[in-house]
Design an enzyme around this catalytic site. Structure first.
Site, PDB file in Angstrom:
ATOM      1  N   HIS A  18       0.819  -1.211   0.000  1.00 50.98           N
ATOM      2  CA  HIS A  18       0.000   0.000   0.000  1.00 50.98           C
ATOM      3  C   HIS A  18       0.856   1.266   0.000  1.00 50.98           C
ATOM      4  CE1 HIS A  18      -3.202   2.622   2.226  1.00 50.98           C
ATOM      5  NE2 HIS A  18      -3.114   2.932   0.946  1.00 50.98           N
ATOM      6  N   HIS A  75       1.456   4.896  -2.853  1.00 51.56           N
ATOM      7  CA  HIS A  75       1.643   6.276  -2.382  1.00 51.56           C
ATOM      8  C   HIS A  75       3.033   6.814  -2.687  1.00 51.56           C
ATOM      9  CE1 HIS A  75      -1.975   7.142   0.156  1.00 51.56           C
ATOM     10  NE2 HIS A  75      -2.110   5.829   0.045  1.00 51.56           N
ATOM     11  N   HIS A 130      -4.102   0.942  -6.287  1.00 51.39           N
ATOM     12  CA  HIS A 130      -4.342   1.553  -4.979  1.00 51.39           C
ATOM     13  C   HIS A 130      -5.725   1.198  -4.451  1.00 51.39           C
ATOM     14  CE1 HIS A 130      -5.635   4.835  -2.238  1.00 51.39           C
ATOM     15  NE2 HIS A 130      -4.455   4.560  -1.709  1.00 51.39           N
ATOM     16  N   ASN A 185      -6.532  -0.517  -0.894  1.00 45.76           N
ATOM     17  CA  ASN A 185      -6.935   0.459   0.111  1.00 45.76           C
ATOM     18  C   ASN A 185      -8.350   0.284   0.631  1.00 45.76           C
ATOM     19  OD1 ASN A 185      -6.285   3.197   1.480  1.00 45.76           O
ATOM     20  ND2 ASN A 185      -8.271   3.524   0.518  1.00 45.76           N
ATOM     21  N   ILE A 211      -6.363   9.035  -0.820  1.00 48.81           N
ATOM     22  CA  ILE A 211      -6.572   8.886   0.610  1.00 48.81           C
ATOM     23  C   ILE A 211      -5.731   7.724   1.100  1.00 48.81           C
ATOM     24  CG2 ILE A 211      -8.519   7.287   0.479  1.00 48.81           C
ATOM     25  CD1 ILE A 211      -9.745   8.971   2.832  1.00 48.81           C
TER      26      ILE A 211
END
Length: 832
Positions: A493, A498, A684, A688, A832
């Site tokens: 993740h 990110h 993602h 997520n 997010i």
């Protein structure tokens, strides 16, 4: 949030209605009508939460804002104050300059010119904050929604195109302020603050071969209550709706604020859940907290947010939604089938791989770590693989492995010197004829007590259904889940979405003009990424932050992720390449998407390949419209500067790697852009938005273990016989860690109310090129068909891994969603 549309903008009259003024000039000068959509509102100004968005509009539009049209044909533009007079020499407006002499900023959404002679309607998509001229010294330039390669840019626009990129790069000096729009690179050099607390010293990540890392945007650490004001280029900060949503659910998860208060409660009472029923209270009734805690919160949280977050009587402060994994069946998560299914359709479905050699080997340096070979033998598994021999099972693609051994072992001695007590694990699974996986054996390993050079001490556990052996097997699966949860948060993740995508965001803004086709292609997939990453560095992945408090490697977490980044290969982030590398798929031109899956019922891969294919087709159609040949790719100066900076600066610690695409062909451009969009959107989303549905119930996805496996002859072993549930809960995450952990993932699993999903744009007029718009429409239609297919497959009982014993349909790659925790939806970006 109000929007004021000012038609035929002039410097007179009431800003809330049409304003007209006859142009004084004669001859070739005439008046044209246009509209400006703007918003004057600081989304972070909670003291003025309900203030009028456009106060004193007549003043704002008097002599306080000036607009100047820039010709896309002739180099001598005519300048007008807000009133749009029309000079035939302008011909085609290609851009406009704006200067804000007002005392405060406003958000400029768009400018539209109506009935431009010979052109009709011309639209400028702005979506940017315009700050007062005494703060932001340069006039702002906004371009129309035309698309130009650098070599095709009209001569009058070349100067503005180049100057805008220079402004975005900055000069590398001075402290960046809120109104700045500068994109630059830094290292992860302030995750800790050893000057205030030596225990918070952490190594610098990035800029060295020992601790390489993707380079983030340049920012400075600020005090906790100022975390939301940490520098991010102004146009990359959260929008108003996103910020209010994020804060409404976010404040209660800031560990550095809540942690001391929660510790004062839970450390004065037993720090354990005594039973699964005790844990269930988190979702059924909630935990009432003392008034003193609420008073402290009220002193530190803006009143408007407090109304959204905390009931005034204190009831339900720590009540959470029911996680999907236990909504239909409270105990199905314990089954071996569900344990294995989540490796294919859970929150971290990207690690399982085909077993190619037996026993499993290690790639750790034997000169440093000794013998790390697996101690799993044929006798452990041969009776459970449908009469096959080991070699036969391997050759027929029946054996798979979830292997966390090599990533964890080098850090395990240090990790176990903290409150964590855990193992490095290997899990071997068998593919049954019904398409499901059966766990065969779990190996748990520790460093040799006499030193790393002596290798590992390992124990092997096999399934059991009765007695204390069954309880031991459940604990063995929990230790595997702890390994996998840490890998998920740190590697799958954080690092692989990110962190690795942020250099692409920075390089794109620094090197590709908004007029560039690739900027227009990629920009939606970078929305909010820099802001969420900056916030994460401030309160989530920092020393002593939420992640260290809740995930098993504790203070070694980010250092571990740096070690894994050493093996990161950009082309292998493409889904087809990843599946082939893991041995899950083989190339097959006769199969859909050119791949044959060795696990046919692999929901992440099945849905992912459809999404990948849709993205790839869209990108190919789009790029082929602008790049008719490889020569155009090679001669695109901005594109080549972008790719050079991305490799040498953004991912500069890996700039010497031979695997980087050379960016010399259209095919390389298409594959690169497809991979970027895949990482930022679908990958993602898959990693997520299942966090709360699957891990919101901590026994299913524990993030820490606090004691080792009970050994025969010990009191712990006797307790395991008499009360296995209590031992299980004492082994995994504590009450406090559970509360902090699920508070975090509840936020991360939510879609904001203004989310923009894959196949959507926040403005329909993002380009004037009809062919690009038609290709994008086809992309959306293809995604809609994928949604229909996902629903159909989830309802087909043939596909056992799509729903499983817990009765949670696999929808993490279902493209659209409504707001909230839905377990579905693919936002365009890592937002997010």
């Amino acid at each position: 949030m109000l929007q004021n549309i000012i038609n035929a903008v002039t410097g007179e009259g009431d800003g809330n209605k049409k304003m007209t003024r006859e142009t004084a000039a004669a001859g070739k000068c005439r008046k044209i009508e246009g509209s400006v959509v703007l918003m004057k509102k600081n989304a972070l100004d909670f003291n003025d939460f309900n203030a009028s968005v456009l106060d004193r509009v007549h003043e704002l539009l008097g002599q306080k804002v000036s607009l100047q049209l820039i010709s896309a044909v002739n180099a001598d533009p005519s300048a007008f104050k807000v009133t749009f007079g029309w000079d035939e020499d302008i011909a085609i407006p290609g851009a406009f300059l704006i200067r804000n002499n007002h005392h405060s900023e406003f958000y400029l959404k768009s400018l539209t010119l109506e009935d431009v002679p010979g052109q009709g309607r011309i639209h400028f998509v702005c979506n940017s904050w315009v700050y007062p001229a005494d703060q932001y010294k340069n006039d702002r330039v906004f371009f129309s929604n035309k698309t130009y390669l650098p070599s095709e840019t009209p001569a009058p626009l070349i100067k503005y195109r180049k100057e805008e990129l220079v402004n975005l790069r900055g000069d590398g000096t001075g402290e960046l302020q809120e109104w700045d729009r500068v994109y630059d690179y830094a290292y992860y050099n302030d995750l800790g603050n050893p000057d205030e607390d030596p225990k918070n010293a952490r190594p610098v990540l990035g800029g060295s071969s020992e601790h390489p890392y993707p380079h983030p945007n340049s920012e400075s650490r600020v005090k906790l209550l100022m975390s939301l004001s940490i520098y991010v280029p102004r146009d990359d900060r959260f929008g108003h709706l996103k910020m209010s949503d994020f804060l409404a659910y976010g404040v209660k998860s800031i560990a550095q604020f809540l942690k001391p208060e929660l510790e004062s409660i839970f450390d004065s009472t037993p720090n354990e859940f005594d039973s699964f029923q005790d844990l269930q209270k988190l979702y059924e009734g909630g935990i009432k907290l003392p008034g003193g805690l609420l008073e402290n919160i009220r002193d530190n949280v803006p009143a408007e947010l407090l109304k959204q977050i905390f009931p005034t009587d204190g009831e339900g402060l720590l009540k959470y939604p029911m996680p999907q994994v236990i909504k239909e069946d409270r105990s199905a998560w314990r089954t071996d089938e569900e344990f294995a299914r989540e490796m294919l359709a859970g929150v971290n479905p990207v690690n399982i791989r085909r077993l190619e050699e037996f026993p499993p080997a290690s790639k750790l340096d034997p000169m440093v770590y000794g013998d790390q070979a697996s101690t799993i033998t044929k006798e452990h598994i041969e009776n459970s693989i449908d009469g096959l021999g080991i070699d036969e099972a391997i050759n027929s693609n029946k054996l798979f492995i979830l292997d966390h051994h090599d990533a964890i072992m080098p850090y395990l001695r240090r990790i176990n010197s903290t409150s964590t007590k855990t193992y490095a694990s290997r899990t071997i699974l068998f593919l049954k004829n019904d398409g499901t996986l059966k766990p065969l054996v779990i190996e748990l390993s520790l460093p040799h007590p006499e030193g790393d050079q002596f290798g590992a001490i390992s124990k092997v556990y096999t399934p059991a259904e009765e007695g204390v052996e069954s309880s031991i097997w459940q604990l063995a699966k929990a230790y595997v889940a702890v390994n996998d949860s840490g890998n998920h948060q740190l590697i799958s993740h954080w690092l692989n979405t990110h962190a690795v995508i942020e250099p692409f965001v920075i390089a794109t803004n620094r090197q590709l003009s908004v007029l560039h086709p690739i900027h227009k292609l990629l920009h939606p997939h970078f929305r909010d990424t820099m802001n969420i990453n900056a916030f994460a560095r401030q309160v989530v992945i920092n020393a002593g932050g939420i992640l260290e408090a809740t995930v098993f490697p504790t203070k070694y977490s980010m250092e571990m992720s740096s070690a894994v980044y050493k093996n990161w290969v950009f082309p292998e982030q493409a889904l087809p390449a990843d599946l082939i590398k893991r041995g899950i798929a083989v190339k097959d031109s006769s199969s859909p998407h050119g791949l044959h899956l060795l696990i046919e019922d692999y929901p992440y891969a099945v849905d992912g390949l459809e999404i990948w294919s849709a993205i790839n087709t869209w990108v190919a159609d789009y790029c082929s419209f602008y790049y008719k040949s490889d020569d155009i790719v090679q001669n695109d100066s901005e594109l080549q500067s972008w790719w050079k900076e991305l490799r040498e600066e953004g991912h500069g610690d890996k700039k010497e790697e031979p695997w980087w695409p050379k960016m010399q062909t259209r095919e390389e451009l298409i594959e690169t852009c497809t991979t970027i969009i895949w990482i930022a959107s679908a990958l993602h989303a898959a990693l997520n938005f299942g966090q709360f549905p699957y891990a919101g119930y901590q026994p299913n996805r524990p993030t820490k273990s606090r004691q080792f496996m009970p050994e025969k002859g010990t009191p712990e072993y006797e307790e395991l016989k008499s009360d296995p549930d209590k031992v299980f809960l004492k082994t995994i995450t504590t009450q406090l860690q559970t509360l902090l952990g699920i508070s975090l993932i509840e936020i991360l699993s939510r879609h904001s109310s203004d989310e923009v999903y894959l196949g959507q744009r926040d403005t329909p007029e993002w380009t004037l090129d009809t062919e690009a718009l038609k290709a994008f429409e086809r992309f959306g239609q293809k995604l809609a068909k994928t949604e229909d297919r996902i629903i159909k497959m989830n309802n087909d009982k043939k596909w056992k891994n799509r729903v499983g014993p817990v009765k949670v349909p696999y929808t993490l790659l279902y493209p659209t969603s409504e707001g909230g925790i839905t377990g579905k939806g693919i936002p365009n970006s890592v937002s997010i």
